[in-house]
Write an enzyme that holds these catalytic residues in place. Structure first.
Site, PDB file in Angstrom:
ATOM      1  N   GLY A 123      13.788 -14.853  -7.716  1.00 37.79           N
ATOM      2  CA  GLY A 123      14.206 -13.477  -6.966  1.00 37.79           C
ATOM      3  C   GLY A 123      15.807 -13.351  -7.439  1.00 37.79           C
TER       4      GLY A 123
ATOM      5  CE1 TYR B 270      16.612  -9.707   4.797  1.00 39.96           C
ATOM      6  CE2 TYR B 270      17.778  -7.700   4.808  1.00 39.96           C
ATOM      7  CZ  TYR B 270      17.321  -8.811   4.159  1.00 39.96           C
ATOM      8  OH  TYR B 270      17.538  -9.183   2.764  1.00 39.96           O
TER       9      TYR B 270
ATOM     10  N   PRO C 263      24.034  -7.275  -1.280  1.00 41.24           N
ATOM     11  CG  PRO C 263      22.454  -8.792  -2.412  1.00 41.24           C
ATOM     12  CD  PRO C 263      23.489  -8.688  -1.178  1.00 41.24           C
TER      13      PRO C 263
ATOM     14  CB  ILE D 284      17.895  -6.511  -5.930  1.00 40.47           C
ATOM     15  CG1 ILE D 284      19.545  -6.454  -5.282  1.00 40.47           C
ATOM     16  CG2 ILE D 284      18.039  -7.177  -7.176  1.00 40.47           C
ATOM     17  CD1 ILE D 284      20.165  -5.387  -5.982  1.00 40.47           C
TER      18      ILE D 284
HETATM   19  N1  CAA Z   1      13.819   6.199   9.929  1.00 39.20           N
HETATM   20  C1  CAA Z   1      13.256   6.977  10.690  1.00 39.20           C
HETATM   21  N2  CAA Z   1      12.118   7.134  11.047  1.00 39.20           N
HETATM   22  C2  CAA Z   1      11.247   6.438  10.444  1.00 39.20           C
HETATM   23  C3  CAA Z   1      11.623   5.541   9.345  1.00 39.20           C
HETATM   24  C4  CAA Z   1      13.138   5.557   8.967  1.00 39.20           C
HETATM   25  N3  CAA Z   1      13.529   4.805   7.989  1.00 39.20           N
HETATM   26  N4  CAA Z   1      10.772   4.863   8.750  1.00 39.20           N
HETATM   27  C5  CAA Z   1       9.721   5.321   9.587  1.00 39.20           C
HETATM   28  N5  CAA Z   1      10.070   6.191  10.537  1.00 39.20           N
HETATM   29  C6  CAA Z   1       9.375   6.860  11.658  1.00 39.20           C
HETATM   30  C7  CAA Z   1       7.999   7.258  10.959  1.00 39.20           C
HETATM   31  O1  CAA Z   1       8.137   8.445  10.527  1.00 39.20           O
HETATM   32  C8  CAA Z   1       6.674   7.147  11.986  1.00 39.20           C
HETATM   33  O2  CAA Z   1       7.090   8.184  12.790  1.00 39.20           O
HETATM   34  P1  CAA Z   1       5.846   9.036  13.636  1.00 39.20           P
HETATM   35  O3  CAA Z   1       5.420   7.778  14.615  1.00 39.20           O
HETATM   36  O4  CAA Z   1       6.562  10.104  14.446  1.00 39.20           O
HETATM   37  O5  CAA Z   1       5.057   9.456  12.587  1.00 39.20           O
HETATM   38  C9  CAA Z   1       7.123   6.045  12.936  1.00 39.20           C
HETATM   39  O6  CAA Z   1       8.628   5.639  12.365  1.00 39.20           O
HETATM   40  C10 CAA Z   1       6.418   4.955  12.317  1.00 39.20           C
HETATM   41  O7  CAA Z   1       6.617   4.558  11.085  1.00 39.20           O
HETATM   42  P2  CAA Z   1       5.698   3.840  10.139  1.00 39.20           P
HETATM   43  O8  CAA Z   1       4.304   4.326  10.170  1.00 39.20           O
HETATM   44  O9  CAA Z   1       6.454   3.210   8.963  1.00 39.20           O
HETATM   45  O10 CAA Z   1       5.439   2.450  11.229  1.00 39.20           O
HETATM   46  P3  CAA Z   1       4.779   1.100  10.627  1.00 39.20           P
HETATM   47  O11 CAA Z   1       4.798   0.263  12.114  1.00 39.20           O
HETATM   48  O12 CAA Z   1       3.576   1.133   9.935  1.00 39.20           O
HETATM   49  O13 CAA Z   1       5.867   0.282   9.754  1.00 39.20           O
HETATM   50  C11 CAA Z   1       7.541  -0.744   8.995  1.00 39.20           C
HETATM   51  C12 CAA Z   1       7.148  -0.294  10.391  1.00 39.20           C
HETATM   52  C13 CAA Z   1       6.992  -2.150   8.637  1.00 39.20           C
HETATM   53  C14 CAA Z   1       8.959  -1.183   9.389  1.00 39.20           C
HETATM   54  C15 CAA Z   1       7.790   0.155   7.821  1.00 39.20           C
HETATM   55  O14 CAA Z   1       8.390   1.290   8.193  1.00 39.20           O
HETATM   56  C16 CAA Z   1       8.682  -0.541   6.843  1.00 39.20           C
HETATM   57  O15 CAA Z   1       8.112  -1.195   5.694  1.00 39.20           O
HETATM   58  N6  CAA Z   1      10.051  -0.070   6.633  1.00 39.20           N
HETATM   59  C17 CAA Z   1      10.672  -0.582   5.413  1.00 39.20           C
HETATM   60  C18 CAA Z   1      11.785  -1.392   5.877  1.00 39.20           C
HETATM   61  C19 CAA Z   1      12.735  -1.874   4.764  1.00 39.20           C
HETATM   62  O16 CAA Z   1      13.372  -1.072   4.334  1.00 39.20           O
HETATM   63  N7  CAA Z   1      12.515  -3.304   4.457  1.00 39.20           N
HETATM   64  C20 CAA Z   1      13.310  -3.476   3.442  1.00 39.20           C
HETATM   65  C21 CAA Z   1      12.773  -4.798   2.870  1.00 39.20           C
HETATM   66  S1  CAA Z   1      13.710  -5.353   1.491  1.00 39.20           S
HETATM   67  C22 CAA Z   1      15.107  -5.937   2.021  1.00 39.20           C
HETATM   68  O17 CAA Z   1      15.394  -5.997   3.226  1.00 39.20           O
HETATM   69  C23 CAA Z   1      16.226  -6.297   1.038  1.00 39.20           C
HETATM   70  C24 CAA Z   1      17.518  -5.987   1.410  1.00 39.20           C
HETATM   71  O18 CAA Z   1      18.410  -6.762   1.764  1.00 39.20           O
HETATM   72  C25 CAA Z   1      17.782  -4.681   0.864  1.00 39.20           C
END
Ligand code: CAA
Length: 242
Positions: free
Chosen positions: A14, A149, A179, A182
Site C-alpha cells: 500500500g 477510524y 491522504p 488512494i
Molecule cells: N452519508 C450519509 N448517509 C449515508 C452514507 C453517507 N456517506 N452512506 C450510507 N448512508 C446511508 C445509506 O443511504 C443508508 O440509508 P437508508 O437506511 O435510509 O437507506 C444507510 O446510511 C445505511 O447505509 P449502508 O447500506 O451503506 O449501510 P451498511 O451498514 O451496509 O454499510 C458501511 C455501512 C460499511 C459503513 C458502508 O456505508 C461503507 O463501506 N461506507 C464507506 C466508508 C468509507 O468511506 N470507508 C473508507 C475506507 S478507505 C479509507 O479509510 C482510506 C482513507 O483514509 C481515505
C-alpha cells in the site's frame, strides 16, 4: 555522513510500500514493518533489498524489541520514523463492536505513541529526527461508517502538533501527511456503489497513487525541511481543504 536510517510501519504494501521504496531510492537505509502476509513481505524484501520485520505495533513491548533489533541490524539509531500502518473496520456506530473500535484506535493511534516513544530518546540525543505520521482526510472531515477510524486519524493531528512543540528545539520535526482516497487494497475494498460516490467527489477525477503520497513524505523528511514542523500536508486531489 553515514546513511540515515528510516523505519516505515506497514511498509511492505500500500502507501507504506511506496514510501519504503522512495526512501530506499533516495539513499536511506530502510526497515519496513508488517503484521501479516509473511510471503508477500519476504518477496518484497527480496525484490527491493529492504529489511522487513514482523510485529504488532499496537504492542508497546514488541515495538521496543523490534526497534532494538533494527538498530542492531542496520548499525545505528532511527533517524526517520514514518508512522504509516493502519487498518479500517468500517461500520455505522449502531452496528460497531467495541473490538472494532479498540482495534482501530490501538493500531492507528496508540501505535504512533508506541513507535515515537521508542525512537525519541536517540533522536533527542542526536539532535536530529524526522517523524511523519500518516493520517487521513477522513480524520479531518469525518466519514460515514468510520467513527473509529476518523477518531484515530484526527487524534494523529493533535499528537503531531503536541510532539512537534516538544521536539522543535532538538532538531526533530514532526509532521502529518493526510491522504485522501488512494488506489490501495484498503480503498479498493470499499463497496462498488460507494466507490462510485467517492470518485465523483474527487475534483482531480481519480484516486491518488501511493507514490504521490510518498513524494510528500520525502519532502518532509529532507534535511532542508528543518523549519517545517507540526504541519499537515494533504494529498487528496482537492477533495478537502481546511
Ligand atoms: N452519508 C450519509 N448517509 C449515508 C452514507 C453517507 N456517506 N452512506 C450510507 N448512508 C446511508 C445509506 O443511504 C443508508 O440509508 P437508508 O437506511 O435510509 O437507506 C444507510 O446510511 C445505511 O447505509 P449502508 O447500506 O451503506 O449501510 P451498511 O451498514 O451496509 O454499510 C458501511 C455501512 C460499511 C459503513 C458502508 O456505508 C461503507 O463501506 N461506507 C464507506 C466508508 C468509507 O468511506 N470507508 C473508507 C475506507 S478507505 C479509507 O479509510 C482510506 C482513507 O483514509 C481515505
Amino acid at each position: 555522513m553515514s546513511k540515515r536510517i528510516a523505519l516505515v510501519t506497514g511498509g511492505t504494501r500500500g502507501i507504506g510500500e511506496a514510501i519504503s521504496r522512495a526512501l530506499h531510492k533516495a539513499g536511506y537505509k530502510v526497515a519496513a514493518t508488517y503484521a501479516s502476509r509473511d510471503e508477500d513481505a519476504e518477496l518484497f524484501s527480496k525484490e527491493t533489498g529492504i529489511a522487513v520485520y514482523k510485529w504488532n505495533i499496537a504492542d508497546y513491548d514488541a515495538c521496543e524489541k523490534g526497534v532494538a533489533q533494527i538498530c542492531e541490524d542496520l548499525g545505528g539509531s532511527i533517524d526517520v520514523l514514518i508512522n504509516n500502518a493502519g487498518i479500517t473496520r468500517d461500520s455505522a456506530m449502531h452496528k460497531m463492536s467495541f473490538e472494532n473500535w479498540e482495534a482501530v484506535i490501538e493500531t492507528n493511534l496508540t501505535s504512533c505513541f508506541n513507535m515515537s516513544r521508542v525512537v525519541i530518546d536517540a533522536m533527542r540525543e542526536k539532535k536530529f529526527g524526522r517523524i511523519v505520521n500518516i493520517s487521513s482526510m477522513n480524520g479531518q472531515m469525518g466519514q460515514f461508517g468510520q467513527t473509529n477510524y476518523s477518531a484515530a486519524k484526527a487524534g494523529i493531528f493533535g499528537f503531531t502538533k503536541a510532539l512537534a512543540r516538544e521536539t522543535a528545539s532538538r532538531g526533530i520535526t514532526v509532521n502529518a501527511v493526510s491522504p485522501g482516497y488512494i488506489a490501495t487494497e484498503m480503498v479498493k475494498a470499499v463497496r462498488e456503489d460507494i466507490m462510485k460516490q467517492i470518485l465523483a467527489g474527487i475534483p482531480v477525477g481519480r484516486l491518488g497513487e501511493p507514490e504521490e503520497v510518498a513524494r510528500a513524505v520525502l519532502f518532509l523528511v529532507a534535511e532542508e525541511a528543518s523549519f517545517i514542523t507540526g504541519e499537515t500536508l494533504s494529498v487528496n486531489g482537492g477533495q478537502y481543504m481546511e
